[in-house]
Design a protein around this motif. Structure first.
Motif, PDB file in Angstrom:
ATOM      1  N   ARG A  71      21.368  -5.949  -0.504  1.00  0.00           N
ATOM      2  CA  ARG A  71      21.508  -5.470   0.520  1.00  0.00           C
ATOM      3  C   ARG A  71      22.194  -4.444   0.726  1.00  0.00           C
ATOM      4  O   ARG A  71      22.228  -3.458   1.578  1.00  0.00           O
ATOM      5  N   ALA A  72      23.381  -4.206  -0.023  1.00  0.00           N
ATOM      6  CA  ALA A  72      24.245  -3.111   0.132  1.00  0.00           C
ATOM      7  C   ALA A  72      23.557  -1.668  -0.273  1.00  0.00           C
ATOM      8  O   ALA A  72      23.772  -0.712   0.152  1.00  0.00           O
ATOM      9  N   LEU A  73      22.460  -1.944  -1.374  1.00  0.00           N
ATOM     10  CA  LEU A  73      22.007  -0.624  -2.033  1.00  0.00           C
ATOM     11  C   LEU A  73      20.555  -0.395  -1.901  1.00  0.00           C
ATOM     12  O   LEU A  73      20.111   0.545  -2.213  1.00  0.00           O
ATOM     13  N   HIS A  74      20.028  -1.428  -1.283  1.00  0.00           N
ATOM     14  CA  HIS A  74      18.519  -1.318  -0.965  1.00  0.00           C
ATOM     15  C   HIS A  74      17.916   0.031  -0.249  1.00  0.00           C
ATOM     16  O   HIS A  74      17.201   0.782  -0.852  1.00  0.00           O
ATOM     17  N   ASN A  75      18.615   0.302   0.733  1.00  0.00           N
ATOM     18  CA  ASN A  75      18.333   1.618   1.410  1.00  0.00           C
ATOM     19  C   ASN A  75      18.573   2.802   0.816  1.00  0.00           C
ATOM     20  O   ASN A  75      17.657   3.789   0.610  1.00  0.00           O
ATOM     21  N   ASP A  76      19.679   2.954  -0.378  1.00  0.00           N
ATOM     22  CA  ASP A  76      19.892   3.985  -0.999  1.00  0.00           C
ATOM     23  C   ASP A  76      19.020   4.270  -2.076  1.00  0.00           C
ATOM     24  O   ASP A  76      18.278   5.237  -2.567  1.00  0.00           O
ATOM     25  N   VAL A  77      18.450   3.105  -2.509  1.00  0.00           N
ATOM     26  CA  VAL A  77      17.391   3.065  -3.756  1.00  0.00           C
ATOM     27  C   VAL A  77      16.047   3.535  -3.308  1.00  0.00           C
ATOM     28  O   VAL A  77      15.436   4.319  -3.463  1.00  0.00           O
ATOM     29  N   LEU A  78      15.660   2.793  -1.837  1.00  0.00           N
ATOM     30  CA  LEU A  78      14.646   3.529  -1.261  1.00  0.00           C
ATOM     31  C   LEU A  78      14.489   4.800  -1.059  1.00  0.00           C
ATOM     32  O   LEU A  78      13.288   5.683  -1.144  1.00  0.00           O
ATOM     33  N   CYS A  79      15.400   5.323  -0.379  1.00  0.00           N
ATOM     34  CA  CYS A  79      15.437   6.597  -0.200  1.00  0.00           C
ATOM     35  C   CYS A  79      15.349   7.470  -1.234  1.00  0.00           C
ATOM     36  O   CYS A  79      14.759   8.663  -1.318  1.00  0.00           O
ATOM     37  N   TYR A  80      16.083   7.357  -2.304  1.00  0.00           N
ATOM     38  CA  TYR A  80      16.049   8.211  -3.524  1.00  0.00           C
ATOM     39  C   TYR A  80      14.455   8.027  -4.221  1.00  0.00           C
ATOM     40  O   TYR A  80      13.988   8.851  -4.781  1.00  0.00           O
ATOM     41  N   VAL A  81      14.033   7.195  -4.118  1.00  0.00           N
ATOM     42  CA  VAL A  81      12.776   6.837  -4.808  1.00  0.00           C
ATOM     43  C   VAL A  81      11.657   7.533  -3.996  1.00  0.00           C
ATOM     44  O   VAL A  81      10.798   8.239  -4.440  1.00  0.00           O
TER      45      VAL A  81
ATOM     46  N   ILE B 284      18.372   3.521 -12.928  1.00  0.00           N
ATOM     47  CA  ILE B 284      17.092   2.722 -13.163  1.00  0.00           C
ATOM     48  C   ILE B 284      16.039   2.969 -12.307  1.00  0.00           C
ATOM     49  O   ILE B 284      14.801   2.987 -12.657  1.00  0.00           O
ATOM     50  N   ALA B 285      16.274   3.433 -11.182  1.00  0.00           N
ATOM     51  CA  ALA B 285      15.284   3.897 -10.056  1.00  0.00           C
ATOM     52  C   ALA B 285      14.502   5.107 -10.609  1.00  0.00           C
ATOM     53  O   ALA B 285      13.146   5.276 -10.765  1.00  0.00           O
ATOM     54  N   ARG B 286      15.305   6.051 -11.366  1.00  0.00           N
ATOM     55  CA  ARG B 286      14.660   7.310 -11.915  1.00  0.00           C
ATOM     56  C   ARG B 286      13.725   6.627 -12.918  1.00  0.00           C
ATOM     57  O   ARG B 286      12.550   7.101 -13.169  1.00  0.00           O
ATOM     58  N   ARG B 287      14.074   5.972 -13.917  1.00  0.00           N
ATOM     59  CA  ARG B 287      13.310   5.567 -14.934  1.00  0.00           C
ATOM     60  C   ARG B 287      11.943   5.028 -14.305  1.00  0.00           C
ATOM     61  O   ARG B 287      10.790   4.846 -14.893  1.00  0.00           O
ATOM     62  N   ALA B 288      12.199   4.063 -13.428  1.00  0.00           N
ATOM     63  CA  ALA B 288      11.091   3.275 -12.679  1.00  0.00           C
ATOM     64  C   ALA B 288      10.087   4.297 -12.142  1.00  0.00           C
ATOM     65  O   ALA B 288       8.768   4.243 -12.470  1.00  0.00           O
ATOM     66  N   VAL B 289      10.502   5.275 -11.410  1.00  0.00           N
ATOM     67  CA  VAL B 289       9.511   6.437 -10.968  1.00  0.00           C
ATOM     68  C   VAL B 289       8.933   7.184 -11.994  1.00  0.00           C
ATOM     69  O   VAL B 289       7.838   7.414 -12.021  1.00  0.00           O
ATOM     70  N   ALA B 290       9.813   7.452 -13.191  1.00  0.00           N
ATOM     71  CA  ALA B 290       8.944   8.142 -14.147  1.00  0.00           C
ATOM     72  C   ALA B 290       8.034   7.554 -14.822  1.00  0.00           C
ATOM     73  O   ALA B 290       6.980   7.833 -15.129  1.00  0.00           O
ATOM     74  N   ASP B 291       8.146   6.142 -15.221  1.00  0.00           N
ATOM     75  CA  ASP B 291       7.335   5.297 -15.677  1.00  0.00           C
ATOM     76  C   ASP B 291       6.127   5.254 -14.699  1.00  0.00           C
ATOM     77  O   ASP B 291       4.833   5.174 -15.151  1.00  0.00           O
ATOM     78  N   SER B 292       6.348   5.099 -13.385  1.00  0.00           N
ATOM     79  CA  SER B 292       5.138   5.398 -12.541  1.00  0.00           C
ATOM     80  C   SER B 292       4.201   6.402 -12.726  1.00  0.00           C
ATOM     81  O   SER B 292       3.065   6.409 -12.553  1.00  0.00           O
ATOM     82  N   PHE B 293       4.921   7.496 -12.852  1.00  0.00           N
ATOM     83  CA  PHE B 293       4.134   8.786 -13.138  1.00  0.00           C
ATOM     84  C   PHE B 293       3.291   8.691 -14.222  1.00  0.00           C
ATOM     85  O   PHE B 293       2.317   9.270 -14.442  1.00  0.00           O
ATOM     86  N   ARG B 294       3.802   8.139 -15.390  1.00  0.00           N
ATOM     87  CA  ARG B 294       3.267   8.130 -16.822  1.00  0.00           C
ATOM     88  C   ARG B 294       1.861   7.150 -16.267  1.00  0.00           C
ATOM     89  O   ARG B 294       0.897   7.490 -16.998  1.00  0.00           O
TER      90      ARG B 294
END
Length: 201
Positions: free
Chosen positions: A40-50, A91-101
């Motif tokens: 709950r504390a970090l969900h919005n930050d991760v979503l915004c960054y993703v 971790i979010a950055r890696r998840a996005v990079a993997d999604s690009f690949r």
């Protein structure tokens, strides 16, 4: 979501970081309530960054869930040396990079809608500062990528300049310069946008 778009105070960020890191460490020990608080504390930050990284709002929620799934899968290795927020965003950055690949291997056939429009729809209407938050999202899109990332990491997500520098792989002074230039550009764009209304009145 407005709170995630409009910058919070340094004290609030530090408090959230400390709490989220403590919850992550407790969740590592098997505390399920701490795990819920951590998300709950970090969900919005991760979503915004993703959303910022991917530019694809249709998959932003899936990528955010993937980020937390990866985080919980490697939580046993988290020792709290960096804040849980910094660790999670890497971790979010890696998840996005993997999604690009993955997307490169299987190209999509249709364009996705503009990410700002989706973020706007996600925000509650009628709250103080809502219009400012939407305007900020529109203006951020016009910034060069490196300046936008530096501004989002420090002013929206709430990382310190030192954390953002480590995250972006550049000197702290470079991050400060990018944020300063981004802020100057945003201020100039706001003044230009307000000028026609001022002349009309």
């Amino acid at each position: 979501m407005t709170a995630a778009v409009l910058p919070a105070s340094r004290t609030e960020r530090a408090s959230t970081d400390a709490a989220a890191t403590a919850w992550a460490l407790a969740a590592r020990g098997g505390d399920r309530h701490a795990a819920e608080h951590f998300v709950r504390a970090l969900h919005n930050d991760v979503l915004c960054y993703v959303v910022h990284l991917s530019g694809d709002p249709q998959t932003a929620h899936d990528l955010t869930q993937d980020t937390f799934a990866r985080a919980f899968g490697s939580l046993h290795r988290f020792e709290g040396r960096a804040s849980a927020r910094t660790w999670l965003l890497s971790i979010a950055r890696r998840a996005v990079a993997d999604s690009f690949r993955h997307a490169a291997a299987r190209p999509r056939l249709a364009d996705t809608p503009d990410w700002q429009a989706v973020v706007e729809r996600m925000q509650p209407r009628g709250l103080p500062g809502f219009e400012d938050g939407v305007a900020l999202l529109d203006l951020l899109e016009a910034l060069p990528d490196e300046r936008r990332e530096a501004f989002v990491l420090t002013q929206v997500v709430g990382l310190s300049y030192e954390e953002a520098a480590g995250f972006a792989g550049c000197p702290v002074g470079t991050v400060r310069s990018r944020v300063s230039r981004a802020r100057a550009t945003l201020e100039r764009q706001l003044l230009e946008a307000q000028a026609p209304a001022a002349r009309a009145s």
